[in-house]
Design a protein around this motif. Structure first.
Motif, PDB file in Angstrom:
ATOM      1  N   ILE A   1       0.912  -1.186   0.107  1.00 34.56           N
ATOM      2  CA  ILE A   1      -0.103  -0.090  -0.052  1.00 34.56           C
ATOM      3  C   ILE A   1       0.934   1.245   0.094  1.00 34.56           C
ATOM      4  CG2 ILE A   1      -1.693   1.192   1.211  1.00 34.56           C
ATOM      5  CD1 ILE A   1      -2.653  -1.353   0.243  1.00 34.56           C
ATOM      6  N   PHE A   2       0.377   2.158  -0.809  1.00 30.23           N
ATOM      7  CA  PHE A   2       1.017   3.449  -0.922  1.00 30.23           C
ATOM      8  C   PHE A   2       0.421   4.729  -0.605  1.00 30.23           C
ATOM      9  CE2 PHE A   2       2.334   7.347  -3.536  1.00 30.23           C
ATOM     10  CZ  PHE A   2       3.595   7.482  -2.804  1.00 30.23           C
ATOM     11  N   ALA A   3       0.813   5.883   0.080  1.00 32.35           N
ATOM     12  CA  ALA A   3       0.383   7.033   0.336  1.00 32.35           C
ATOM     13  C   ALA A   3       1.100   8.027   0.081  1.00 32.35           C
ATOM     14  CB  ALA A   3      -0.490   7.044   1.770  1.00 32.35           C
ATOM     15  N   TYR A   4       0.693   9.240   0.101  1.00 34.02           N
ATOM     16  CA  TYR A   4       1.441  10.453  -0.329  1.00 34.02           C
ATOM     17  C   TYR A   4       1.894  10.986   1.033  1.00 34.02           C
ATOM     18  CZ  TYR A   4       0.391  10.141  -5.380  1.00 34.02           C
ATOM     19  OH  TYR A   4       0.511   9.812  -6.660  1.00 34.02           O
ATOM     20  N   PRO A   5       3.265  11.420   1.189  1.00 38.02           N
ATOM     21  CA  PRO A   5       3.655  11.892   2.479  1.00 38.02           C
ATOM     22  C   PRO A   5       2.672  13.152   3.034  1.00 38.02           C
ATOM     23  CG  PRO A   5       5.310  11.591   1.190  1.00 38.02           C
ATOM     24  CD  PRO A   5       4.304  11.288   0.373  1.00 38.02           C
TER      25      PRO A   5
END
Length: 822
Positions: free
Chosen positions: A776-780
């Protein structure tokens, strides 16, 4: 009866087309075969075709028919050998004739249409207009794109203008491009305004020393309309015409004259950061200080540049977001702010935004009441009814509709893969050009999502950077600086740049005409196209609109139809909505600052969306947010918390109910807000493996169900399958009948983020861990914003719990707050 015989020399048989009484359609077709004789070519076989019937005739009848003709015409094109033979035969029978240039497509259908140099060119020949239009329409029907009627009509009009069908067919093939044909229109620059010389102005010499020698047109108009006489102004002019400097001249001249500081308000944090840097560098030479106010920041920014920004309100210039300055006023900062001489509201058309507009409307009203002697300068590029807005804001209208540099607008049709190739070509061509001012051409590409920003920028064969609100501040700043100094040729972005972040681009490309899941509005489109062409950098600006004819949102209009609407359209009149909940918030905010019914009424009457103030006060009293004693109006603890923390009635009710129900603060948080900006790291790869279109966002639609079914996991590589199984085990184990659409996965995921933060992890490390464990990825910046929001809510929970005597809950909220903000 008049008779004209048109001869069409073709290899198989020469056609005789009788045209009677001026008709351009043959009454029948005579098929004549010649043979060589000692006297030359002579008729050998003759057939007459009339409709569906075919009749063999004696060859001599062909000669008789030719002798009866008043005029014999030999078509100028056809088989050369057949043409030579028929002319020899006509000479042998001493039959006069003329050669004629005719439309090849018409004659093949038994019609006679003469052509000349003004006819339409097609494959090295000339054809008539009707055949050219028919052929173009046929090609449109054969191509894979379903075009709107307006698109087809434009192609027809272009054909009649260019008289070249081959070039028009290029427009249906995006592999080729003709700049002249893709040109939709030109927006000319204007130099009719008498420009003001700075040395002629009554300004402080220190300010004069850093201003340009000559002002731009809109700046000159503003001076003439009383800018230096402290007149309030609404300045409406297209992007890149120099509106910001109007606010600077007014504000800085007031500061130097001792009339008070300047507040410069913008809608976005990114824009506030940029203006802060610009003003700090520019006006520190005059001994002026600049501060940044973008709302209360609870999470430390570390030792980087952002952590060193000046935030003291004891500064000459305060750059802030709307919410940042509003929070300052709501939390008692008006007295600490001191004397204000100028308020500049950038992008004031945001006042009609359904979500943020009411707050901006209320903020402007409060500032106007707080500082009645202050000069107010409102800036906007797009207002459909500027006179009405100027009257409502108590200001003079300064309007300039021309551009400082000319603008070319182009329209292209193509699909996703075709668009990528064209963007590559256009960006490279632009970067290889230099303006007369010595600057290389740079491109802004607008697309509809953050994900597409990265996909496009990674796929381009020229250096490009993705830019959006999800990036860390340091990354956004690096891109801004790289573009400003010409090292980055292309920036791919979402709507963030439309609101005014300063990128000196010569070319703007619309990769599509959606923003998120909606079509662009007319105002958004004009804001975005206005980023093309800067007077100090470029000789002209270029706007390229790429429309996909097959693309639709639901069953609505197609993208090419939207393209024509936007290119031809004008900004509709600005409207300010009247909403009771928004009105309650604004009246409550005013009550915190003044606490007197008559003042609150006066302030509310200055709102463009103002309503019945006494009714709103009564509603707030009934809900327990105000206490009223005669003319005295004061907020309760709940009212103060709701206003100071920008919360609504429903959110505060969730906090109250949670505290009274004995919920832990972390569980109360999940009812207020959840983090849903999580993405599958390999969404495209997973989609290809499953042969389905998987939404990139984890909590979007059926993404979780599609990716985590048993059949799906069996088709994936072991590493991806393992990560998804970890995700399912940790977040999809609830027993709700609506699982996974019950909201539990989002709440568990949000709690995971808070737990990771309490373990001491920074947002970038949190994302690394999520990617490694769950794919899973998210923007900082999104994670940071969620943590900031959670911290703000915890402060509200802590204060309300204390006020209700729930000290254990307050203590828990305080501990969790410290854990998040450390």
């Amino acid at each position: 009866m008049s008779l004209v015989i048109l001869i069409r020399p073709i290899r198989s048989a020469i056609e005789l087309l009788p045209l009677k009484n001026g008709s351009n359609t043959a009454s029948f077709i005579g098929n004549l075969v010649l043979r060589q004789t000692p006297k030359g070519p002579r008729p050998f076989k003759f057939r007459v075709i009339d409709g569906k019937t075919e009749d063999r005739r004696p060859p001599t009848q062909a000669v008789e028919l030719l002798r009866m003709a008043d005029l014999i015409l030999v078509a100028g094109h056809g088989d050369a050998a057949a043409k030579k033979e028929i002319i020899e035969m006509l000479d042998g029978y001493q039959l006069g004739y003329e050669q004629a240039q005719v439309c090849r497509l018409c004659i093949s259908q038994g019609r006679y249409t003469p052509v000349d140099s003004g006819s339409v060119r097609f494959r090295g020949e000339l054809i008539c207009e009707n055949c050219a239009l028919s052929e173009l329409h046929r090609e449109i029907q054969l191509c894979s794109k379903r075009m709107a009627e307006e698109s087809i009509e434009r192609l027809f009009a272009q054909l009649l203008r260019t008289r070249d069908l081959d070039r028009m067919l290029v427009l249906l093939d995006p592999k080729k491009m003709d700049r002249e044909l893709t040109l939709f229109d030109r927006v000319r620059a204007s130099g009719s305004i008498t420009l003001v010389k700075v040395h002629d102005l009554k300004l402080d010499k220190r300010l004069k020393s850093i201003l340009p020698k000559t002002l731009l047109p809109v700046q000159s108009i503003s001076i003439g309309a009383g800018l230096l006489d402290r007149k309030n102004q609404l300045v409406v002019s297209v992007t890149a015409t120099g509106k910001t400097l109007i606010g600077e001249i007014g504000g800085v001249s007031n500061i130097l004259a001792g009339r008070g500081k300047m507040l410069f308000l913008v809608p976005l944090v990114a824009l506030a950061n940029q203006k802060y840097d610009q003003f700090t560098n520019k006006y520190s030479t005059l001994g002026l200080t600049t501060a940044l106010k973008v709302g209360q920041s609870r999470i430390g920014k570390g030792k980087g540049k952002q952590g060193k920004m000046r935030t003291s309100i004891d500064s000459d210039i305060i750059v802030g977001t709307y919410e940042g300055i509003d929070h300052l006023l709501r939390s008692g900062g008006a007295k600490r702010l001191g004397g204000v001489g100028t308020v500049v509201i950038d992008e004031v058309h945001m006042i009609e935004d359904p979500e943020r507009g009411p707050r901006l409307d209320g903020l402007i009203a409060r500032l106007r009441y707080l500082y009645p002697q202050c000069q107010f300068i409102y800036l906007s590029a797009t207002v459909g009814n500027p006179g009405w807005l100027a009257d409502g804001l108590g200001s003079e209208l300064v309007e300039y509709e021309e551009r400082p540099v000319p603008l070319e607008r182009h329209l292209l049709f193509g699909g996703p893969s075709e668009k990528l190739r064209l963007i590559n070509q256009l960006a490279k061509e632009e970067y290889n050009r230099k303006s007369s001012k010595g600057f290389r051409g740079q491109t802004i590409v607008f697309t509809n999502s953050r994900r597409n920003c990265h996909k496009l920028s990674d796929a381009l064969q020229i250096r490009a950077a993705a830019y959006h609100g999800g990036l860390p501040y340091s990354e956004r700043r690096r891109i801004e600086e790289g573009f400003a100094n010409g090292r980055i040729p292309v920036v791919v972005t979402t709507a963030a740049l439309a609101a005014g972040v300063d990128f000196p681009a010569s070319q703007v490309i619309f990769e599509g005409l959606t923003m998120g899941i909606e079509w662009l509005t007319q105002g958004e489109f004009l804001q975005m196209q206005g980023r093309a062409g800067r007077p100090d950098y470029h000789d002209r600006g270029i706007v390229v609109v790429m429309a996909e004819p097959d693309k639709r949102l639901g069953h609505g209009e197609s993208e090419d139809h939207v393209a024509f609407r936007l290119l031809k359209g004008e900004v509709p009149p600005l409207t300010v909505g009247v909403d009771e909940d928004a009105g309650l918030e604004q009246v409550l905010a005013s009550a915190i600052i003044w606490g007197q019914r008559d003042i609150i009424r006066t302030v509310d009457s200055m709102r463009l969306g103002g309503t019945d103030t006494d009714q709103l006060i009564g509603e707030l009293l009934g809900r327990g947010y105000l206490k009223v004693s005669g003319q005295r109006v004061s907020p309760t603890l709940a009212g103060r918390i709701m206003s100071t923390y920008f919360m609504n009635h429903d959110q505060l009710s969730i906090i109250k109910d949670g505290i009274n129900s004995g919920l832990e603060p972390i569980d109360i948080l999940s009812g207020l807000d959840v983090f849903d900006q999580a993405f599958f790291t390999g969404a495209d790869r997973i989609s290809a493996s499953l042969n389905v279109r998987l939404p990139s966002r984890v909590f979007q639609g059926g993404a979780m169900e599609m990716a985590l079914s048993g059949d799906s996991l069996a088709k994936l590589d072991s590493t991806t399958a393992r990560k998804l199984m970890n995700f399912a085990a940790d977040f999809l184990t609830c027993t709700c009948k609506d699982s996974p659409y019950c909201g539990c996965p989002e709440r568990k995921f949000s709690r995971k983020l808070l737990d990771m933060r309490c373990e001491g992890m920074k947002p970038d490390k949190m994302i690394d861990a999520l990617t490694q464990q769950y794919g899973i990825f998210a923007y900082p910046a999104d994670v940071l914003e969620y943590l900031e929001t959670s911290a703000r809510h915890l402060e509200a929970i802590q204060k309300l719990a204390k006020g209700q005597g729930k000290l254990e809950v307050a203590e828990q909220a305080g501990k969790l707050f410290k854990c998040i903000v450390r």
